[in-house]
Motif scaffolding. Structure first.
Motif, PDB file in Angstrom:
ATOM      1  N   GLU A 276      -6.372   5.473  -1.580  1.00  0.00           N
ATOM      2  CA  GLU A 276      -6.132   4.463  -2.612  1.00  0.00           C
ATOM      3  C   GLU A 276      -7.387   3.626  -2.854  1.00  0.00           C
ATOM      4  OE1 GLU A 276      -1.790   2.715  -3.012  1.00  0.00           O
ATOM      5  OE2 GLU A 276      -2.518   2.505  -0.959  1.00  0.00           O
ATOM      6  N   GLU A 277      -8.019   3.215  -1.770  1.00  0.00           N
ATOM      7  CA  GLU A 277      -9.252   2.425  -1.829  1.00  0.00           C
ATOM      8  C   GLU A 277     -10.374   3.286  -1.249  1.00  0.00           C
ATOM      9  OE1 GLU A 277      -9.487  -0.375  -3.276  1.00  0.00           O
ATOM     10  OE2 GLU A 277      -7.374  -0.928  -3.496  1.00  0.00           O
ATOM     11  N   VAL A 278     -11.248   3.756  -2.111  1.00  0.00           N
ATOM     12  CA  VAL A 278     -12.314   4.653  -1.670  1.00  0.00           C
ATOM     13  C   VAL A 278     -13.514   3.829  -1.206  1.00  0.00           C
ATOM     14  CG1 VAL A 278     -13.853   6.533  -2.331  1.00  0.00           C
ATOM     15  CG2 VAL A 278     -11.537   6.394  -3.307  1.00  0.00           C
ATOM     16  N   ALA A 279     -13.939   4.067   0.026  1.00  0.00           N
ATOM     17  CA  ALA A 279     -15.112   3.376   0.561  1.00  0.00           C
ATOM     18  C   ALA A 279     -16.369   4.166   0.211  1.00  0.00           C
ATOM     19  CB  ALA A 279     -14.992   3.232   2.080  1.00  0.00           C
ATOM     20  N   TYR A 280     -17.327   3.496  -0.399  1.00  0.00           N
ATOM     21  CA  TYR A 280     -18.599   4.152  -0.714  1.00  0.00           C
ATOM     22  C   TYR A 280     -19.695   3.102  -0.840  1.00  0.00           C
ATOM     23  CZ  TYR A 280     -17.853   2.684  -5.591  1.00  0.00           C
ATOM     24  OH  TYR A 280     -17.646   1.953  -6.729  1.00  0.00           O
ATOM     25  N   ASP A 281     -20.918   3.546  -0.633  1.00  0.00           N
ATOM     26  CA  ASP A 281     -22.100   2.698  -0.812  1.00  0.00           C
ATOM     27  C   ASP A 281     -23.070   3.429  -1.730  1.00  0.00           C
ATOM     28  OD1 ASP A 281     -21.232   0.814   1.218  1.00  0.00           O
ATOM     29  OD2 ASP A 281     -21.850   2.309   2.707  1.00  0.00           O
ATOM     30  N   ILE A 282     -23.786   2.656  -2.554  1.00  0.00           N
ATOM     31  CA  ILE A 282     -24.835   3.218  -3.406  1.00  0.00           C
ATOM     32  C   ILE A 282     -26.134   2.485  -3.109  1.00  0.00           C
ATOM     33  CG2 ILE A 282     -25.673   3.473  -5.772  1.00  0.00           C
ATOM     34  CD1 ILE A 282     -22.834   3.935  -6.655  1.00  0.00           C
ATOM     35  N   TYR A 283     -27.174   3.254  -2.823  1.00  0.00           N
ATOM     36  CA  TYR A 283     -28.480   2.679  -2.495  1.00  0.00           C
ATOM     37  C   TYR A 283     -29.506   3.112  -3.543  1.00  0.00           C
ATOM     38  CZ  TYR A 283     -26.300   2.318   2.143  1.00  0.00           C
ATOM     39  OH  TYR A 283     -25.449   2.049   3.190  1.00  0.00           O
ATOM     40  N   ALA A 284     -30.307   2.169  -3.986  1.00  0.00           N
ATOM     41  CA  ALA A 284     -31.442   2.508  -4.846  1.00  0.00           C
ATOM     42  C   ALA A 284     -32.559   3.066  -3.973  1.00  0.00           C
ATOM     43  CB  ALA A 284     -31.926   1.271  -5.597  1.00  0.00           C
ATOM     44  N   LEU A 285     -33.184   4.155  -4.425  1.00  0.00           N
ATOM     45  CA  LEU A 285     -34.244   4.804  -3.662  1.00  0.00           C
ATOM     46  C   LEU A 285     -35.594   4.613  -4.346  1.00  0.00           C
ATOM     47  CD1 LEU A 285     -32.502   8.215  -2.840  1.00  0.00           C
ATOM     48  CD2 LEU A 285     -32.548   6.136  -1.442  1.00  0.00           C
ATOM     49  N   GLU A 286     -36.625   4.486  -3.544  1.00  0.00           N
ATOM     50  CA  GLU A 286     -37.983   4.409  -4.071  1.00  0.00           C
ATOM     51  C   GLU A 286     -38.650   5.780  -4.125  1.00  0.00           C
ATOM     52  OE1 GLU A 286     -39.749   1.865  -5.439  1.00  0.00           O
ATOM     53  OE2 GLU A 286     -37.798   0.875  -5.420  1.00  0.00           O
TER      54      GLU A 286
ATOM     55  N   THR B 114       0.822  -1.220   0.000  1.00  0.00           N
ATOM     56  CA  THR B 114       0.000   0.000   0.000  1.00  0.00           C
ATOM     57  C   THR B 114       0.851   1.262   0.000  1.00  0.00           C
ATOM     58  OG1 THR B 114      -0.132   0.000   2.419  1.00  0.00           O
ATOM     59  CG2 THR B 114      -1.885  -1.126   1.221  1.00  0.00           C
ATOM     60  N   ASN B 115       0.223   2.329  -0.442  1.00  0.00           N
ATOM     61  CA  ASN B 115       0.818   3.666  -0.360  1.00  0.00           C
ATOM     62  C   ASN B 115      -0.262   4.568   0.223  1.00  0.00           C
ATOM     63  OD1 ASN B 115       2.456   5.907  -0.653  1.00  0.00           O
ATOM     64  ND2 ASN B 115       1.932   6.208  -2.815  1.00  0.00           N
ATOM     65  N   ALA B 116      -0.500   4.399   1.510  1.00  0.00           N
ATOM     66  CA  ALA B 116      -1.662   4.990   2.167  1.00  0.00           C
ATOM     67  C   ALA B 116      -1.576   6.504   2.270  1.00  0.00           C
ATOM     68  CB  ALA B 116      -1.847   4.386   3.557  1.00  0.00           C
ATOM     69  N   TYR B 117      -2.730   7.123   2.310  1.00  0.00           N
ATOM     70  CA  TYR B 117      -2.842   8.576   2.515  1.00  0.00           C
ATOM     71  C   TYR B 117      -2.259   8.970   3.869  1.00  0.00           C
ATOM     72  CZ  TYR B 117      -5.306  12.765   4.204  1.00  0.00           C
ATOM     73  OH  TYR B 117      -5.624  13.969   4.771  1.00  0.00           O
ATOM     74  N   ALA B 118      -2.466   8.124   4.875  1.00  0.00           N
ATOM     75  CA  ALA B 118      -1.961   8.410   6.222  1.00  0.00           C
ATOM     76  C   ALA B 118      -1.662   7.085   6.921  1.00  0.00           C
ATOM     77  CB  ALA B 118      -2.984   9.216   7.018  1.00  0.00           C
ATOM     78  N   GLY B 119      -0.873   7.136   7.991  1.00  0.00           N
ATOM     79  CA  GLY B 119      -0.578   5.944   8.767  1.00  0.00           C
ATOM     80  C   GLY B 119       0.647   5.202   8.292  1.00  0.00           C
ATOM     81  N   GLU B 120       0.999   4.144   9.032  1.00  0.00           N
ATOM     82  CA  GLU B 120       2.164   3.331   8.710  1.00  0.00           C
ATOM     83  C   GLU B 120       1.720   1.950   8.247  1.00  0.00           C
ATOM     84  OE1 GLU B 120       4.848   3.131  11.984  1.00  0.00           O
ATOM     85  OE2 GLU B 120       4.640   5.265  12.470  1.00  0.00           O
ATOM     86  N   LYS B 121       2.491   1.345   7.389  1.00  0.00           N
ATOM     87  CA  LYS B 121       2.193   0.007   6.897  1.00  0.00           C
ATOM     88  C   LYS B 121       2.200  -0.988   8.054  1.00  0.00           C
ATOM     89  CE  LYS B 121       4.167   0.833   2.318  1.00  0.00           C
ATOM     90  NZ  LYS B 121       5.150   0.405   1.286  1.00  0.00           N
ATOM     91  N   GLY B 122       1.184  -1.833   8.080  1.00  0.00           N
ATOM     92  CA  GLY B 122       1.099  -2.865   9.098  1.00  0.00           C
ATOM     93  C   GLY B 122       0.616  -2.381  10.444  1.00  0.00           C
TER      94      GLY B 122
END
Length: 365
Positions: free
Chosen positions: A222-232, A181-189
């Motif tokens: 690097e890995e973007v977390a997102y959810d998509i919901y269908a709406l009524e 990884t080449n993370a936006y923040a933090g250390e590997k492991g």
């Protein structure tokens, strides 16, 4: 110009996703990559229209009604539909239809009827659902403004007359990257806690790809977390029929005379006239009997549409006046609308209105 460019413009105005499930709008014959030099516009595509296109050297025909509506198992020239398809292919004429998706947009077929009748304060009579989705994503607090703006620019966050709509909540996310990884923040492991904003916003289905691209390009992870919901939820600006108000209330006979004149109708089939004045009017271009209960529930004094069957007139039950002006008559100004839509974007493109009346119904008066 390339046909795909013209189609993109038309479907930005009336997205293909707005059409009914039973419909067959879109490119029916031809390739999106072919060059088109002139277009003929008509309500229907008949053999006469194909011949006119050949005579006028038009290699594209744009119609409201799709000539290919149901599946064709054979193309032998036995029916008028098959003959139209064969002749169009032989002469390299592309056929494009923009049907119920143009019915469903506010400035489409029904909008033209409302304009001609002088209706104001317009609303969609039966809004469509399943056209909205919600995006939920999480990003570092310092990037929240950038991500939100990118989503809004891509078309997210529109609710009625409001734009840039979102809900935001603070929290923190956790992640632990491996050696690759080449993370936006933090250390590997090492597990990292990052202050984040949860962003929620809505969008119409046809914008999904563009919105996701905007999210991925503006987000720092690097890995973007997102959810998509269908709406009524119903999309109040898109759907079947429209309803509006006349400037001044008028009696039923005067109203019918006005409709006949402004819609250039030969005859109007109508229910019994009512003693009350006409002020609130529902409309639906084409076959609109399925909207009768909606018109009644909305408090319409009259319903202008077409294709009512004998027994369906009884269903008005004296609650409003049904004015059946004929299918062709209710949609005949759609061709002018299509020409206006195209010329606004492409003023130098050769586009012609058909000289033929394609109404298959004749009146003996």
């Amino acid at each position: 110009m390339r046909l795909s460019v013209l189609i993109k413009h038309l479907e930005a105005y009336a997205p293909a996703s707005y059409q009914e499930d039973y419909d067959n709008s879109g490119l029916l014959i031809g390739s999106p990559d072919q060059e088109v030099h002139a277009a003929l516009v008509a309500l229907d595509c008949t053999e006469q229209i194909i011949d006119e296109a050949i005579l006028q050297d038009c290699n594209l025909i744009i119609t409201h009604h799709p000539i290919v509506f149901k599946g064709l198992k054979k193309i032998t020239g036995k029916t008028y539909v098959e003959r139209v398809v064969l002749k169009a292919i032989r002469h390299n004429i592309a056929l494009y239809a923009i049907h119920t998706n143009l019915d469903h947009v506010k400035n489409g077929v029904n909008g033209i009827i409302c304009e001609r009748l002088g209706l104001q304060n317009l609303k969609v009579l039966r809004p469509k659902n399943s056209l909205l989705k919600k995006l939920v994503t999480f990003c570092p607090t310092e990037y929240a403004d950038k991500v939100r703006e990118a989503l809004f620019e891509a078309g997210a966050g529109h609710i009625g007359n409001y734009s840039d709509c979102s809900f935001n909540a603070s929290g923190f996310g956790t992640f632990k990257g491996n050696e690759d990884t080449n993370a936006y923040a933090g250390e590997k492991g090492v597990q990292h806690h990052e202050p984040e904003i949860r962003i929620e916003t809505v969008f119409v289905v046809q914008n999904e790809r563009r919105i996701l691209l905007a999210l991925l390009e503006s987000h720092p992870y690097e890995e973007v977390a997102y959810d998509i919901y269908a709406l009524e939820n119903k999309l109040e600006t898109v759907g079947s029929g429209m309803i509006g108000w006349l400037d001044q209330e008028i009696d039923s006979k005067e109203f019918l005379r006005m409709v006949k004149e402004r819609m250039d109708a030969t005859v109007i089939r109508h229910t019994a006239l009512l003693p009350k004045k006409i002020k609130k009017v529902a409309v639906c271009g084409g076959s609109g009997s399925f909207l009768l209960n909606d018109a009644i529930a909305a408090g319409a004094d009259a319903f202008v549409t077409a294709d009512f069957k004998y027994h369906e007139f009884f269903d008005a039950e004296g609650k409003l006046v049904i004015a059946d002006i004929g299918h062709f008559e209710s949609e005949q100004f759609t061709s002018d609308l299509l020409i206006d839509i195209i010329q606004e974007k492409f003023p130098n493109f050769a586009i012609r209105l058909t000289e033929h009346n394609t109404n298959p119904i004749n009146y003996f008066i």
